[in-house]
Design a protein around this motif. Sequence first.
Motif, PDB file in Angstrom:
ATOM      1  N   ARG A 147      36.402   4.801  20.026  1.00 46.48           N
ATOM      2  CA  ARG A 147      34.823   3.967  20.082  1.00 46.48           C
ATOM      3  C   ARG A 147      35.005   3.933  21.174  1.00 46.48           C
ATOM      4  O   ARG A 147      35.049   3.430  21.778  1.00 46.48           O
ATOM      5  CB  ARG A 147      34.372   3.295  19.012  1.00 46.48           C
ATOM      6  CG  ARG A 147      33.926   4.271  17.682  1.00 46.48           C
ATOM      7  CD  ARG A 147      33.860   3.566  16.342  1.00 46.48           C
ATOM      8  NE  ARG A 147      33.189   3.933  15.042  1.00 46.48           N
ATOM      9  CZ  ARG A 147      34.666   3.877  14.104  1.00 46.48           C
ATOM     10  NH1 ARG A 147      35.601   3.208  14.450  1.00 46.48           N
ATOM     11  NH2 ARG A 147      34.326   4.380  12.978  1.00 46.48           N
ATOM     12  N   GLY A 148      33.467   3.120  21.754  1.00 47.22           N
ATOM     13  CA  GLY A 148      33.049   2.421  22.668  1.00 47.22           C
ATOM     14  C   GLY A 148      33.370   3.008  24.090  1.00 47.22           C
ATOM     15  O   GLY A 148      33.820   2.447  24.527  1.00 47.22           O
TER      16      GLY A 148
ATOM     17  N   LYS B 198      30.305  14.796  19.230  1.00 42.15           N
ATOM     18  CA  LYS B 198      31.492  13.599  19.532  1.00 42.15           C
ATOM     19  C   LYS B 198      32.612  14.497  19.964  1.00 42.15           C
ATOM     20  O   LYS B 198      33.005  14.341  20.823  1.00 42.15           O
ATOM     21  CB  LYS B 198      32.380  12.730  17.995  1.00 42.15           C
ATOM     22  CG  LYS B 198      33.389  11.960  18.264  1.00 42.15           C
ATOM     23  CD  LYS B 198      33.843  11.800  17.272  1.00 42.15           C
ATOM     24  CE  LYS B 198      33.790  10.805  16.160  1.00 42.15           C
ATOM     25  NZ  LYS B 198      34.275  10.244  14.741  1.00 42.15           N
TER      26      LYS B 198
ATOM     27  N   GLY C 155      40.450   6.060  17.209  1.00 44.12           N
ATOM     28  CA  GLY C 155      39.213   5.920  16.525  1.00 44.12           C
ATOM     29  C   GLY C 155      38.136   6.762  17.477  1.00 44.12           C
ATOM     30  O   GLY C 155      37.025   7.489  17.449  1.00 44.12           O
TER      31      GLY C 155
END
Length: 275
Positions: free
Chosen positions: A204-205, A240, A202
Amino acid sequence: MRIATTIFLTDETITPVRLALELEQRGFAGLYLPEHTHIPVERTTPYAAGGDLPPEYGRTLDPFVGLAQAAAVTDRLLLGTGITLVAQHDPIGLAKRIATLDHVSGGRFTLGVGFGWNVEEAADHGVEWATRRDLVLDRMRLMRALWAPEPTAYEGEYGSVRASFAYPKPAGGAPRTLVGGAAGPQLFTHITQYADGWMPIGGRGLTESVPVLRDVWESAGRDPKALQVVPYAVLPSPGKLAHYAEQGIEEVVLQLPPGSELEVLRVLDDYAQYL
């Protein structure tokens, strides 16, 4: 930035051959395939995303067979697993399968390593859940002994192999290896021990996690320039991907739907904007 893809290929989706041809013709960098041998009907392990487990998990094609088909009809497309459940394999047979695919594809294979999430699936393979990470580390070391340039014995906690003739060898001595999983000290230590980088699901982070991984990597004596971070199963947006680029990320793997040929090609048309 290289734009690769992943998909749950099943007996109901676009075929590996058609997808691989389309990806290479359109200029995508790679194809990564997941692995589940089976999904026991009696399950206590919850689906991480919540709700019912999507049906494609129980219909997934064997990734090595699918990637071998993709290799046979392409010349440039990178091929990988996202991920291989190493604990669920005999390591001697898996080492041969990996080396053979890397050889016949001309060194295009990336081994994505994972520890699994489905306790029932792993149990049917005789995997003790609490020690599965140690088991994966042991099997990776055994496989690397078989890939060594000279016959090399290995004696581990969970398995062993005599010094053996084992050909073909992966290009470069071992395939590019990326470890999947959530950020944390144990995962990052594993990455430094036998891998080339991290495959965060994914993506994320990363702003917080990547600097921590870099510190662990460099503390283990690994070359700072060699670390690879490849966000996996990403649903893209321009912002993104721009953020990933700012993090120094050179490859991202976009999620395709487990659909028919028409459905998948429509999504590839949309993803073309990121190439």
